[in-house]
Scaffold this active site. Sequence first.
Site, short mmCIF file in Angstrom:
data_model
loop_
_atom_site.label_atom_id
_atom_site.label_comp_id
_atom_site.label_asym_id
_atom_site.label_seq_id
_atom_site.Cartn_x
_atom_site.Cartn_y
_atom_site.Cartn_z
N GLY D 161 0.90 -1.13 0.07
CA GLY D 161 0.10 0.16 -0.03
C GLY D 161 0.63 1.46 0.05
O GLY D 161 1.94 1.32 0.45
N CYS D 162 0.27 2.26 -0.13
CA CYS D 162 1.07 3.56 -0.41
C CYS D 162 1.46 4.14 0.93
O CYS D 162 2.72 4.18 1.15
CB CYS D 162 0.22 4.78 -1.12
SG CYS D 162 -1.33 4.89 -0.46
N TYR D 163 0.49 4.10 1.70
CA TYR D 163 1.07 4.50 3.25
C TYR D 163 2.09 3.54 3.73
O TYR D 163 3.19 3.98 4.18
CB TYR D 163 0.00 4.63 4.25
CG TYR D 163 -1.07 5.60 4.09
CD1 TYR D 163 -0.59 7.02 4.14
CD2 TYR D 163 -2.48 5.73 3.58
CE1 TYR D 163 -1.64 8.02 3.80
CE2 TYR D 163 -3.49 6.75 3.52
CZ TYR D 163 -2.96 7.93 3.66
OH TYR D 163 -3.64 8.73 3.62
#
Lengths: 345, 345, 345, 345
Positions: D161-163
Amino acid sequence: MHTAVQPADAKNSAAPAKAIRVAVAGATGYTGQELLRILARHPAVTIAAATSSGTTAARKLPALGHIFRGEITPLDSAALAQDADLVFLALPDKAAAELAPMLVGAGVKVIDLSGAFRLRDQALRAKWYPETHTLPDGLAYGLTELERPAVESARMVANPGCYPTATLLALRPLVSAGLIASGSDIVVDAKSGVSGAGKTPSERTHFSEVHGSVSAYGVFGHRHGAEIEQGAGREVNFVPHLMPLDRGILSTIYVRVTPGTTEESIASVYERTYAGAPFIRVVGSALPEIKHVAHTNFCDIGWRVDPSGRAVVVSVIDNLLKGASGQAVQNMNVMLGLDQATGLL
Amino acid sequence: MHTAVQPADAKNSAAPAKAIRVAVAGATGYTGQELLRILARHPAVTIAAATSSGTTAARKLPALGHIFRGEITPLDSAALAQDADLVFLALPDKAAAELAPMLVGAGVKVIDLSGAFRLRDQALRAKWYPETHTLPDGLAYGLTELERPAVESARMVANPGCYPTATLLALRPLVSAGLIASGSDIVVDAKSGVSGAGKTPSERTHFSEVHGSVSAYGVFGHRHGAEIEQGAGREVNFVPHLMPLDRGILSTIYVRVTPGTTEESIASVYERTYAGAPFIRVVGSALPEIKHVAHTNFCDIGWRVDPSGRAVVVSVIDNLLKGASGQAVQNMNVMLGLDQATGLL
Amino acid sequence: MHTAVQPADAKNSAAPAKAIRVAVAGATGYTGQELLRILARHPAVTIAAATSSGTTAARKLPALGHIFRGEITPLDSAALAQDADLVFLALPDKAAAELAPMLVGAGVKVIDLSGAFRLRDQALRAKWYPETHTLPDGLAYGLTELERPAVESARMVANPGCYPTATLLALRPLVSAGLIASGSDIVVDAKSGVSGAGKTPSERTHFSEVHGSVSAYGVFGHRHGAEIEQGAGREVNFVPHLMPLDRGILSTIYVRVTPGTTEESIASVYERTYAGAPFIRVVGSALPEIKHVAHTNFCDIGWRVDPSGRAVVVSVIDNLLKGASGQAVQNMNVMLGLDQATGLL
Amino acid sequence: MHTAVQPADAKNSAAPAKAIRVAVAGATGYTGQELLRILARHPAVTIAAATSSGTTAARKLPALGHIFRGEITPLDSAALAQDADLVFLALPDKAAAELAPMLVGAGVKVIDLSGAFRLRDQALRAKWYPETHTLPDGLAYGLTELERPAVESARMVANPGCYPTATLLALRPLVSAGLIASGSDIVVDAKSGVSGAGKTPSERTHFSEVHGSVSAYGVFGHRHGAEIEQGAGREVNFVPHLMPLDRGILSTIYVRVTPGTTEESIASVYERTYAGAPFIRVVGSALPEIKHVAHTNFCDIGWRVDPSGRAVVVSVIDNLLKGASGQAVQNMNVMLGLDQATGLL
């Protein structure tokens, strides 16, 4: 004839409309313009003077056309002392540090929007505001909702910084109520719009540097950190961030709460603290957003607590209003015995 | 070992990779940084020098870490003449006006991104660029797609302005094809992002002044208007506007077309003019948007015609790429006999 | 007790404060919320009802906490007719087209913010607003400054569109004074923030599509073009553009003026037309910007004329206030005989 | 003829150019379009298919004109299995959960950009991704720099995921090196642009809701929190915030470090961990900003430590590139034995 709005809790309701003469020193900056905008419509005051350093003229305030009809004049401290009952200082720290004691000495009430008089501890002041030599008698810290008695009787108010306002209105009631666990770190991750950096152009405030970007700054070295710690009475790890928007601060506060503390017990604390406070909106688990308070004097506070005792509190303000000029007028209202919301809703 | 990409239409395909030494004078501004970004990945060139006025250092280019590994050095014109085969000038007009003739005289190819050498008419130049005294021999106006023969043989290229690039790529084919009615006014309403104003901080480029605002400027007095009229060979009413975004120009062009001109006949003109042009995308009635071209070297052109002969043409570019550094490298490619798209797609 | 502000030019100054019952149908959209914000502070009215289609509840309006203390209820047209003296319709065209005649028939004053009743010509209405069948008696077009007599006596007001408001306030005085050359094209290049597109999510209003972009739309096919031509009495080439900001319209108008027309003669026309108009600020060659009027009911107008008779006029408004809800309340004030600025400055 | 760039560390440097057939399932979303943009220029692959759910067509990708010349076709899983050597899934979780095992079973390599296969713990997966039933054999978690051996031999990669990407690249080296004090809370205050929320319009992604605002969301309930805790092996208090920008994440990490840990010792850890990593830029006390990494595959990491042992670490990425499509191609490069930077610098 105009009849002044007479708020319900006004103490001097017999005062003639527009009877109080106020002045704004530093009227062309962002906070100065907001002061003019509010004061021009305020039913109890007349703008006796609006000054600037002289290179900026009335034509520089096109947004205030048909609102503020006066002139911007060069700063003349003697004239201010004579013509105004109350002066707002929207000046750099150094200029405020020099002007404020003179005005207070002349019997003029002062509300200072600079940082020069916010820190009570002399060592801290020497570090962050070395241009400030002494604190005038009758000085109050103008976090209105939490310092009202002091403001009511003050001869001068140090208007809080924007980050401390957003943070302390959310944090201090929890500290005061003993809800924060004793060993808990307090982390304050604050996000601000660019107007908080003032109107002077710099690479940091260049549109192309800010648009599409986010950055942290002042880590372990922002003077608002000292102001927040003064207000909280606790060590706080405060990191401000610059966001690509004009106005507004969102402060995210991370703490561990004492055993048994729930979202409901936090609600009780805020509701008790802010009962009747017109500008504090306690919104609970529906977390607030900057958009809800932009262009207003509100501070919205929300929070969440998880079963392990971690709490996240979020507060938002408009940095130019509740974080500066709006709160300054709110303090003026309290100093003058008016309803604190006069001219601000 | 790396093998250089060898584009299909390259004329000197036997050239060794990275054999050409280029320099960027003014490497820390917005266009200078874009030049470094492109050139560092360009298969046919080596960056021999990247200079700035000295107060800005390599640490000022954090976005280029791991891309450009060289140093930013103070500008030394003699060294430039000696160490580089081709120099990009990303300098203020005055500095470019002084440096370019010297470099050309020393046998160095020059691509000038300033405005100093764009206007051919001496009277206009005296008005808008008084710091420019004479035009070097072998000077071409680098609107690549429309001036390719001149660019191929040029010793120096005046890289077009951002507004003229966006406007002329859309307008000039219509003029050349005789599609604009003889008495028609030509109105060019252009909208630009802030990076076009350069990196120097000013009140006009302060984030808080631009965010949430739109403004017209330079009405009847922007020097790009003269450049557009030079390129169009017609009077043009050009009004630029500042928009709250970083990169991109959208130019809306209003004309009356000759009887019988349809959307299809306009399509024919553009398709014929731009057959094989890798960076012009003719999109017809599906009007283009800045987002489609941001961070690319494309110019997208769309249009509509109504039955009464009114036409609206819309073109978009990224002002820092097709409107400055991208087109400059495209011109370099053409000057060097490389595929014009090398390093740009 | 509150005492209502009693404006200088009020005709029914003896009216009891807050005596007029108003309702907002469609209170949760962007214009509906602005109406609530203004009306909640308006000294002469009480909000009798605020309705929505039912799926949106009071908690959806966190920005209005401590301002509007009522409830959002499902739309009930019979209740509206009974409980309100005046109803604002902030509804889709179709819903407004159905509801307005019923309310007018019941003797309720109506101010319609939809487009359904703006066009007087039946053929045009059939094209752009086919859901509108007939125009109620007593209908006025509410461009307040230019249609005041009709608004004063109206039973219903069609509140102008945002683009027509910005454009006609600048354009119509020039047409009326005969300053536009007879053969001149009139080009209106208008730039709007996204809130003008309403609150319903769509790909076109997605943040990531708008941020960093600019686009033209509705070329030769936007219904506000018909409304502008109706108001100007001239053919107008109107092209709207979507800008990456929330609120505000800037309209750039290109015309050729009659021989002898100067910037000064244009100033005379505007000053004569708008003498005493509190919300029109005639700023002349200092061109206006959206930032100057955002969050206000002002319309600022500036212009330039060149020696060859080309004129560029720029006007700006906040599309949600002067372009919608602010002007709607201004119309209400005029219909009720109040000072037109009541609650709006 | 084109000759493919052959990176220095390629293991199969004899492979014919463009020999590998890849497909993008879900090609019209934001991550899908970024994949097409990168893959179209990648020297080692051919785009065998680009699919969407059918209602979106090629004309919907105007930004990719002259870059991606193929067609967008309806998703056909059998065709994908037959025509592609490697498939990128840029699909909703549910669709990815269904399609991935089938493709892996058919011997096709898969890189899944959804969240469906990121969590190894079955209980957590049942909570956050109930549509995922089993994990395919040969599955690696594609945080490239920290999981390279697993990625090299993987048949399928769950792209982080990006986070988690922004956070773990900064946090995990500190955990692994034992620099975080044992009782320390770990607070991750993350700020993201809107494109991370995907392309589907919603009130939350409406321009007018985001512009000028900042908000926290998913407090104690965002599934990326579980992914971060999995990667860190520690409890983490993760709060994401939505910022008014399109692309980019800035993650601010607050920890207490072990006694004796200094800024220099942290530097050592990062430099050792990321020696030779082309996309990690260790910037130290010069804190990184989103602008430095936007439109790139870089992750920049900076930090500060104070004498009392508090550390603040800041990392930034472009959420669509290093946080999604860029890292996915980086993983593809590693899976295929290419230089990990191929097509990405």
